[in-house]
Scaffold this motif. Structure first.
Motif, PDB file in Angstrom:
ATOM      1  N   TYR A  24       0.763  -1.207  -0.122  1.00 58.46           N
ATOM      2  CA  TYR A  24       0.104  -0.048  -0.142  1.00 58.46           C
ATOM      3  C   TYR A  24       0.841   1.043   0.116  1.00 58.46           C
ATOM      4  N   VAL A  25       0.766   1.888  -0.957  1.00 56.38           N
ATOM      5  CA  VAL A  25       1.703   3.169  -1.308  1.00 56.38           C
ATOM      6  C   VAL A  25       0.997   4.589  -1.419  1.00 56.38           C
ATOM      7  N   ASN A  26       1.620   5.595  -0.844  1.00 52.40           N
ATOM      8  CA  ASN A  26       1.158   6.817  -1.446  1.00 52.40           C
ATOM      9  C   ASN A  26       2.334   7.594  -1.867  1.00 52.40           C
ATOM     10  N   LEU A  27       2.057   8.034  -3.236  1.00 50.84           N
ATOM     11  CA  LEU A  27       3.122   8.875  -3.981  1.00 50.84           C
ATOM     12  C   LEU A  27       2.947  10.194  -3.867  1.00 50.84           C
ATOM     13  N   PRO A  32       7.401  12.165  -7.380  1.00 50.82           N
ATOM     14  CA  PRO A  32       7.032  10.796  -6.982  1.00 50.82           C
ATOM     15  C   PRO A  32       5.740  10.310  -7.654  1.00 50.82           C
ATOM     16  N   THR A  33       4.990  11.159  -8.425  1.00 45.60           N
ATOM     17  CA  THR A  33       3.835  10.865  -8.853  1.00 45.60           C
ATOM     18  C   THR A  33       4.147   9.893 -10.227  1.00 45.60           C
ATOM     19  N   GLN A  48      -2.506   4.507  -2.961  1.00 43.72           N
ATOM     20  CA  GLN A  48      -3.366   5.515  -1.950  1.00 43.72           C
ATOM     21  C   GLN A  48      -3.237   7.079  -2.336  1.00 43.72           C
ATOM     22  N   SER A  49      -4.667   7.586  -2.494  1.00 45.69           N
ATOM     23  CA  SER A  49      -4.421   9.158  -2.396  1.00 45.69           C
ATOM     24  C   SER A  49      -5.045   9.748  -1.331  1.00 45.69           C
ATOM     25  N   ALA A 103       5.602   5.649   1.665  1.00 45.94           N
ATOM     26  CA  ALA A 103       5.251   6.845   1.464  1.00 45.94           C
ATOM     27  C   ALA A 103       6.409   7.527   0.653  1.00 45.94           C
ATOM     28  N   VAL A 104       6.043   7.903  -0.707  1.00 47.93           N
ATOM     29  CA  VAL A 104       7.400   8.399  -1.615  1.00 47.93           C
ATOM     30  C   VAL A 104       7.248   9.717  -1.539  1.00 47.93           C
TER      31      VAL A 104
END
Lengths: 209, 231
Positions: A24-27, A32-33, A48-49, A103-104
């Motif tokens: 599960y990752v938030n960019l 990072p996008t 995730q946003s 999180a990136v």
């Protein structure tokens, strides 16, 4: 000795390669996008946003934008089959409690003690804005930074202590740059890999310049 | 027969007094109740404290409310936008006060108010400028800062469908702050694109139960670049 640094897309592909399937990752907004464009077709990752999406998909085809379905950067996106919507308090619970794996984030500076500065330059003329940066920095199980190693003026963004206002204390565990990848631990920055011909010692001399 | 359906935005907002705290849903354009904000401008209340994620775009909605000089203070996470020039100018001129709050702390402070929680400790913001002066506590070997609840006198939220008991559903990422803000205000006004009969909303998918909602107003689905379906 000369060297060729990674392009933005090569850097994004490098980060994508290290994200395990099922994460599960938030960019974060900005560089990072781009990571989202570089997962392999058989690498299933949950994006995730923070505005309330899990299972975020690519940008819609032109003409199919729906402005109720946007990402944290307010650009139209899509939702994958299996995706879900939720309210902001649930969204940040996902981060704060470490349900989110990675999180990136982009950065102005990363310090040897793991401090991150990415929300404010400290310039009194700037309108301050923080958004979800502080929540992301300390919430995810791992916080990775993705950035160009040097500013436009050639100053290294890996520093001994952040001079900009910090976003989170000791929160960064890895830094992906156009010159190489660094881990952060008790010994400070450790180069994991560098682009061919780039001498890490030059970073540290520039750091202290 | 109970009906929370208001005949007009004007009627739904008539009780808003000067110096009120107004919670306004929305993230960027998604879920931004522009019609209700326009109603608030016409209603005339001033010296307002606005709690929202952003601080307005161009000169519509929240930016128009700011431009009309009705806002004393903004509590938000991300005021700076490419087109937030109304807020930017007021802030630089010292004409509006800003309390900048990390977005998750903002959502949780509002949720805490709605859940009757007297505040909470969080790791977010610890050691940063935004937590200066806050009570800190070590819990399980990590440092936390105390955050207080944010109560609203009114909440203005944009939902998708509603019924006369005030039950609401939302649409996609337009949900964002709506559900927690609806819980945290003495009076919640929800705009909806569809008013449906009781029982038409599947009880399994109602997001905001009617107990949190006082007024439901139907608005037209407008075709704009900033909100809802574009075409």
């Amino acid at each position: 000795m000369s060297y060729v640094k990674l392009t933005r897309d090569q850097l994004a592909a490098r980060v994508a390669r290290d994200i395990p399937e099922g994460a599960y990752v938030n960019l974060g907004i900005g560089l990072p996008t781009l990571v989202a464009n570089h997962f392999s077709p058989d690498q299933e990752v949950f994006l995730q946003s923070e505005n309330g999406l899990l299972g975020m998909g690519a940008a819609p085809a032109k003409g199919w934008e729906d402005f109720d379905l946007i990402n944290a950067g307010k650009q139209p996106v899509t939702l994958l089959p299996g995706g879900s919507y939720f309210h902001s308090a649930d969204s940040f619970a996902m981060m704060r409690a470490g349900h989110l794996d990675i999180a990136v984030l982009g950065a102005f500076q990363v310090a040897a003690n793991g401090d991150l500065a990415n929300w404010h330059t400290g310039d009194a003329n700037d309108i301050p804005a923080v958004g979800g940066a502080m929540d992301l920095a300390v919430g995810a199980k791992q916080t990775w930074v993705m950035m160009e190693l040097f500013t436009k003026d050639g100053v290294c963004k890996l520093v001994d202590r952040c001079s900009y206002p910090i976003t989170g204390v000791g929160c960064v565990s890895r830094v992906y740059t156009d010159h190489g990848v660094f881990s952060l631990g008790a010994q400070g920055f450790q180069p994991l890999e560098l682009v061919a011909g780039f001498d890490a010692a030059s970073i540290f001399s520039k750091r202290h310049a | 027969m109970i009906s929370k359906i208001s005949a007009s935005i004007e009627l739904a907002l008539e009780g808003i007094k000067d110096s009120s705290t107004i919670l306004i849903g929305g993230f960027g354009g998604a879920g931004m109740p522009n019609e209700l904000i326009n109603g608030l401008i016409e209603q005339g209340a001033r010296d307002l404290t606005i709690v929202a994620n952003n601080a307005g775009n161009a000169e519509f909605g929240l930016a128009a409310l700011l431009k009309a000089g009705r806002v004393r203070k903004v509590i938000c996470s991300f005021p700076r936008q490419a087109d937030s020039y109304v807020f930017d100018a007021l802030y630089r001129a010292g004409k509006v006060e800003l309390e900048l709050v990390p977005q998750g702390n903002l959502a949780e402070r509002v949720r805490a108010a709605g859940a009757g929680i007297g505040g909470f400790f969080t790791r977010v913001g610890y050691g940063t400028e935004l937590a200066k002066g806050r009570e800190v506590r070590e819990i399980g070997g990590q440092m936390y800062v105390f955050e207080s609840p944010i109560h609203g006198d009114y909440a203005l939220v944009k939902a998708e469908r509603g019924d006369r008991w005030g039950n609401l559903t939302y649409r996609m990422a337009a949900r964002n702050f709506g559900p927690v803000m609806a819980m945290a205000a003495k009076t919640t006004v929800a705009s909806v694109h569809e008013v449906v009969e009781l029982g038409e909303l599947d009880p399994e998918v109602i997001v905001t139960p009617g107990i949190f909602v006082q007024h439901v107003v139907k608005i037209e689905r407008t075709v704009t670049a900033a909100s809802g379906i574009k075409s």
